[in-house]
Scaffold this active site. Structure first.
Site, mmCIF file in Angstrom:
data_model
loop_
_atom_site.group_PDB
_atom_site.id
_atom_site.type_symbol
_atom_site.label_atom_id
_atom_site.label_comp_id
_atom_site.label_asym_id
_atom_site.label_seq_id
_atom_site.Cartn_x
_atom_site.Cartn_y
_atom_site.Cartn_z
ATOM 1 C CG ASP A 35 -23.005 -4.464 -10.235
ATOM 2 O OD1 ASP A 35 -22.470 -4.718 -10.175
ATOM 3 O OD2 ASP A 35 -24.132 -4.303 -10.195
ATOM 4 C CB ILE A 36 -27.028 -0.449 -12.215
ATOM 5 C CG1 ILE A 36 -28.046 0.018 -12.185
ATOM 6 C CG2 ILE A 36 -27.403 -2.248 -13.313
ATOM 7 C CD1 ILE A 36 -28.022 0.769 -13.441
ATOM 8 C CG ASN A 92 -19.106 -13.544 -12.675
ATOM 9 O OD1 ASN A 92 -19.108 -14.506 -11.627
ATOM 10 N ND2 ASN A 92 -20.110 -12.906 -12.764
ATOM 11 C CB VAL A 101 -21.302 -6.672 -18.836
ATOM 12 C CG1 VAL A 101 -20.737 -5.795 -19.637
ATOM 13 C CG2 VAL A 101 -22.439 -6.492 -18.566
ATOM 14 C CG HIS A 105 -16.803 -6.926 -15.289
ATOM 15 N ND1 HIS A 105 -17.201 -7.394 -15.983
ATOM 16 C CD2 HIS A 105 -17.236 -8.001 -15.066
ATOM 17 C CE1 HIS A 105 -17.953 -8.132 -16.253
ATOM 18 N NE2 HIS A 105 -18.248 -8.168 -14.847
ATOM 19 C CG HIS A 107 -18.527 -8.438 -9.964
ATOM 20 N ND1 HIS A 107 -19.961 -8.404 -9.989
ATOM 21 C CD2 HIS A 107 -19.031 -9.655 -11.230
ATOM 22 C CE1 HIS A 107 -20.692 -8.678 -11.167
ATOM 23 N NE2 HIS A 107 -19.832 -9.470 -11.419
HETATM 24 P P1 5GP Z 1 -21.433 -9.951 -14.801
HETATM 25 O O1 5GP Z 1 -22.565 -10.901 -14.609
HETATM 26 O O2 5GP Z 1 -21.124 -9.803 -16.282
HETATM 27 O O3 5GP Z 1 -20.282 -10.620 -14.005
HETATM 28 O O4 5GP Z 1 -21.474 -8.671 -14.023
HETATM 29 C C1 5GP Z 1 -22.554 -7.140 -14.516
HETATM 30 C C2 5GP Z 1 -22.630 -6.634 -13.354
HETATM 31 O O5 5GP Z 1 -22.514 -5.754 -14.412
HETATM 32 C C3 5GP Z 1 -23.974 -6.559 -12.412
HETATM 33 O O6 5GP Z 1 -23.406 -7.146 -11.969
HETATM 34 C C4 5GP Z 1 -24.537 -5.865 -13.456
HETATM 35 O O7 5GP Z 1 -25.927 -5.933 -12.356
HETATM 36 C C5 5GP Z 1 -24.032 -4.744 -13.534
HETATM 37 N N1 5GP Z 1 -24.636 -3.626 -14.755
HETATM 38 C C6 5GP Z 1 -24.794 -3.431 -15.937
HETATM 39 N N2 5GP Z 1 -25.444 -2.554 -16.561
HETATM 40 C C7 5GP Z 1 -24.935 -1.767 -15.434
HETATM 41 C C8 5GP Z 1 -25.430 -0.471 -15.720
HETATM 42 O O8 5GP Z 1 -25.623 0.498 -16.544
HETATM 43 N N3 5GP Z 1 -25.063 0.554 -14.575
HETATM 44 C C9 5GP Z 1 -23.645 -0.191 -14.340
HETATM 45 N N4 5GP Z 1 -23.204 0.669 -12.768
HETATM 46 N N5 5GP Z 1 -23.546 -1.366 -13.197
HETATM 47 C C10 5GP Z 1 -24.174 -2.665 -14.552
#
Ligand code: 5GP
Ligand code: ZN
Length: 119
Positions: A35-36, A92, A101, A105, A107
């Site tokens: 995760d970034i 989520n 996103v 996915h 986490h």
């Molecule tokens: P969500 O909020 O949809 O459950 O999780 C999306 C996750 O994707 C977040 O934890 C966010 O930090 C990660 N994320 C968003 N953009 C990028 C990216 O460009 N690269 C990577 N490796 N992770 C990302």
């Protein structure tokens, strides 16, 4: 919201290699990467190569794929030495739960004590 269709989907681009990520595992069906914006010492994202926007869109034909995602997470947890102390696997679903996103996915979070209930 980042990417609501396959053509404009961040995680499809990471799976396809057009956006870079630190990929730690991949096979024909899933990709896992750092995760970034990590929320724990270990924070990995596990995605299917197939574009599925949310858990609400998972169909019966996807059950094996989602099971493979979960199994992959457990194998990675063991490799990261967080299987025994414990880790959290989170998906989520939709904005109200924090999904940003829209490509399903997991986490995989570990390396620190996790509290409950989550925020
Ligand atoms: P969500 O909020 O949809 O459950 O999780 C999306 C996750 O994707 C977040 O934890 C966010 O930090 C990660 N994320 C968003 N953009 C990028 C990216 O460009 N690269 C990577 N490796 N992770 C990302
Ligand atoms: Zn996608």
């Amino acid at each position: 919201m980042v990417g609501s269709s396959m053509n404009d989907c961040l995680f499809c681009k990471i799976a396809g290699g057009t956006i870079p990520a630190n990929i730690i595992y991949q096979d024909d069906h899933v990709v896992a990467f750092d995760d970034i914006n990590p929320q724990a010492p270990h924070h990995k994202i596990i995605i299917p190569r197939k574009h599925i926007p949310t858990l609400n869109d998972v169909q019966a034909e996807d059950e094996t794929l989602v099971g493979h995602m979960a199994h992959t997470a457990s194998i990675l947890a063991r490799q990261l030495n967080i299987a025994e102390p414990g880790y959290r696997l989170v998906m989520n679903c939709n904005a109200g739960a924090g999904q940003t996103v829209f490509h399903i996915h997991f986490h995989l979070l570990g390396g620190r004590r996790m509290s409950w209930p989550p925020g």
